[in-house]
Design an enzyme around this catalytic site. Structure first.
Site, PDB file in Angstrom:
ATOM      1  N   TYR A   1      46.145  31.960  47.066  1.00 24.05           N
ATOM      2  CA  TYR A   1      45.762  31.691  48.457  1.00 24.05           C
ATOM      3  C   TYR A   1      45.230  30.264  48.609  1.00 24.05           C
ATOM      4  CZ  TYR A   1      43.621  32.418  53.044  1.00 24.05           C
ATOM      5  OH  TYR A   1      43.276  32.318  54.375  1.00 24.05           O
TER       6      TYR A   1
ATOM      7  N   GLN B   1      24.278  34.841  47.815  1.00 23.95           N
ATOM      8  CA  GLN B   1      25.315  33.885  48.185  1.00 23.95           C
ATOM      9  C   GLN B   1      25.423  33.845  49.712  1.00 23.95           C
ATOM     10  OE1 GLN B   1      25.676  36.835  46.744  1.00 23.95           O
ATOM     11  NE2 GLN B   1      27.771  37.630  46.798  1.00 23.95           N
ATOM     12  N   THR B   2      25.760  32.686  50.246  1.00 18.34           N
ATOM     13  CA  THR B   2      25.725  32.520  51.697  1.00 18.34           C
ATOM     14  C   THR B   2      27.131  32.387  52.286  1.00 18.34           C
ATOM     15  OG1 THR B   2      25.574  30.095  51.664  1.00 18.34           O
ATOM     16  CG2 THR B   2      23.509  31.336  51.537  1.00 18.34           C
TER      17      THR B   2
ATOM     18  N   SER C   1      33.848  43.630  57.380  1.00 14.59           N
ATOM     19  CA  SER C   1      34.482  44.939  57.553  1.00 14.59           C
ATOM     20  C   SER C   1      33.994  45.930  56.494  1.00 14.59           C
ATOM     21  CB  SER C   1      36.007  44.813  57.521  1.00 14.59           C
ATOM     22  OG  SER C   1      36.427  44.032  56.427  1.00 14.59           O
TER      23      SER C   1
ATOM     24  N   ARG D   1      37.018  42.307  53.110  1.00 11.29           N
ATOM     25  CA  ARG D   1      36.137  41.231  53.548  1.00 11.29           C
ATOM     26  C   ARG D   1      34.734  41.786  53.778  1.00 11.29           C
ATOM     27  NH1 ARG D   1      39.610  37.557  57.819  1.00 11.29           N
ATOM     28  NH2 ARG D   1      41.650  38.007  56.946  1.00 11.29           N
TER      29      ARG D   1
ATOM     30  N   ASP E   1      34.125  33.396  43.123  1.00  7.37           N
ATOM     31  CA  ASP E   1      33.545  33.664  44.442  1.00  7.37           C
ATOM     32  C   ASP E   1      32.591  32.515  44.800  1.00  7.37           C
ATOM     33  OD1 ASP E   1      33.347  35.664  46.603  1.00  7.37           O
ATOM     34  OD2 ASP E   1      31.221  35.668  46.076  1.00  7.37           O
ATOM     35  N   PRO E   2      32.799  31.831  45.928  1.00 10.01           N
ATOM     36  CA  PRO E   2      31.939  30.690  46.267  1.00 10.01           C
ATOM     37  C   PRO E   2      30.482  31.114  46.478  1.00 10.01           C
ATOM     38  CG  PRO E   2      33.932  30.709  47.614  1.00 10.01           C
ATOM     39  CD  PRO E   2      33.880  32.021  46.900  1.00 10.01           C
TER      40      PRO E   2
ATOM     41  N   ARG F   1      28.957  28.684  51.558  1.00 12.37           N
ATOM     42  CA  ARG F   1      30.066  28.321  52.440  1.00 12.37           C
ATOM     43  C   ARG F   1      29.487  28.081  53.830  1.00 12.37           C
ATOM     44  NH1 ARG F   1      35.138  29.740  51.631  1.00 12.37           N
ATOM     45  NH2 ARG F   1      34.930  28.757  49.620  1.00 12.37           N
TER      46      ARG F   1
END
Length: 315
Positions: free
Chosen positions: A140, A204-205, A184, A181, A268-269, A272
């Site tokens: 992706y 994590q943000t 959801s 996500r 996984d970031p 963000r």
């Protein structure tokens, strides 16, 4: 033409463009899109649906192309990663080729994932990103990065009118209920009374943009002159931890669900958040719907979705 027009974002875009008086050709292969999302549009004489995969050429006459076709959640884009890359890259080549033939203006829905796990915070458009090219998310992330390359090369080589937007986390009605996500996931778990899953420590943000605000940004960018190409970040700069999001979902749903922690997925970031200076200065755009108000509307949608599903099961 809106590719991916039966998806979450595409269906909202089709709806808004119809409200503005446009004639819409909605193109989708229904891998992640749904007829349910566009059922209310099918009776409109200015709306046409075409089942088609953008990895194959398409020969139609259109004035503007919004290219949104691509699975956009990890659950879906990792299901067939080769096809995901094809959709981003070959799909972009096919849509750019069409735009070149018919001299259409063309819009690319890119993503904040092009920034990867960023070392710069918040992320401005000038930041080149920190992306793992061989990881599980690469199909992706790198597919979208390559699509941006193609758009700008078509601009330089063929003087094509291009518009590139980088989408940050967006939520709202018509999200796929099982797309993995975070919004959801949390809402569905809360409404079902299941344990609510937090990955890692939940610190994590993310920055969450309501879909109506995002679509407004799309249309503002498409309506700019040919000198404006982007890329432009569109997202809500309000930054929340995933734990804060979970607490807000529990508050809105009144759920008794418990929080449980799971290992953080690879790549996984940690942070963000968009720098939306360009969107403000060039488009006069900034988000207007705060997280709580947007979540309330989204919870109503998923609650109705679950009730409808339960009624089908009982009948």
């Amino acid at each position: 033409m809106v590719t991916g027009g039966a998806g979450f974002l595409g269906s909202h875009l089709c709806e808004r463009l119809l409200d503005q008086g446009h004639e819409i050709l909605c193109v989708d292969n229904f891998f992640t899109g749904s007829r349910r999302n566009i059922a209310h549009l099918l009776g409109n004489p200015r709306f046409e649906m075409l089942r088609h995969d953008v990895t194959f050429p398409l020969y139609v006459e259109v004035d503007e192309i919004y290219n949104l076709a691509c699975p956009a959640s990890p659950v879906h884009y990792q299901f067939d990663p080769v096809q995901t890359t094809k959709t981003s890259v070959i799909g972009a080549i096919n849509m750019l080729g069409l735009a070149k033939r018919v001299k259409a203006k063309i819009f690319q829905a890119s993503t904040s994932e092009v920034y990867g796990d960023p070392e710069v915070h918040p992320q401005p458009e000038e930041y080149w990103g920190r992306v793992n090219p061989i990881g599980f998310r690469s199909c992706y992330d790198e597919g979208k990065r390559c699509a941006e390359t193609l758009f700008f090369d078509y601009r330089r080589q063929h003087n094509l009118q291009i518009k590139v937007v980088r989408i940050f986390n967006t939520y709202g009605p018509r999200m796929h209920p099982n797309d993995g996500r975070v919004v959801s996931n949390l809402i569905m778990q809360a409404l079902k009374g299941e344990d609510i899953t937090l990955y890692g420590d939940g610190q994590q943000t993310r920055s969450f943009c309501y879909v109506d605000d995002l679509i407004d940004g799309f249309i503002r960018l498409m309506d700019t002159g040919p000198e404006i190409t982007g890329p432009i970040n569109i997202g809500n700069p309000g930054e929340f931890t995933i734990r804060q999001l979970a607490d807000l979902v529990i508050e809105i749903t009144g759920s008794k669900s418990k929080l449980v922690h799971r290992p953080l997925p690879p790549d996984d970031p940690r942070q963000r958040r968009p720098d939306i200076t360009k969107a403000k200065e060039i488009l006069g755009w900034s988000p207007t719907i705060d997280l709580k108000a947007g979540l309330e509307k989204t919870v109503l949608y998923f609650d109705a979705y679950l009730r409808e599903a339960n009624n089908r099961d009982q009948s």
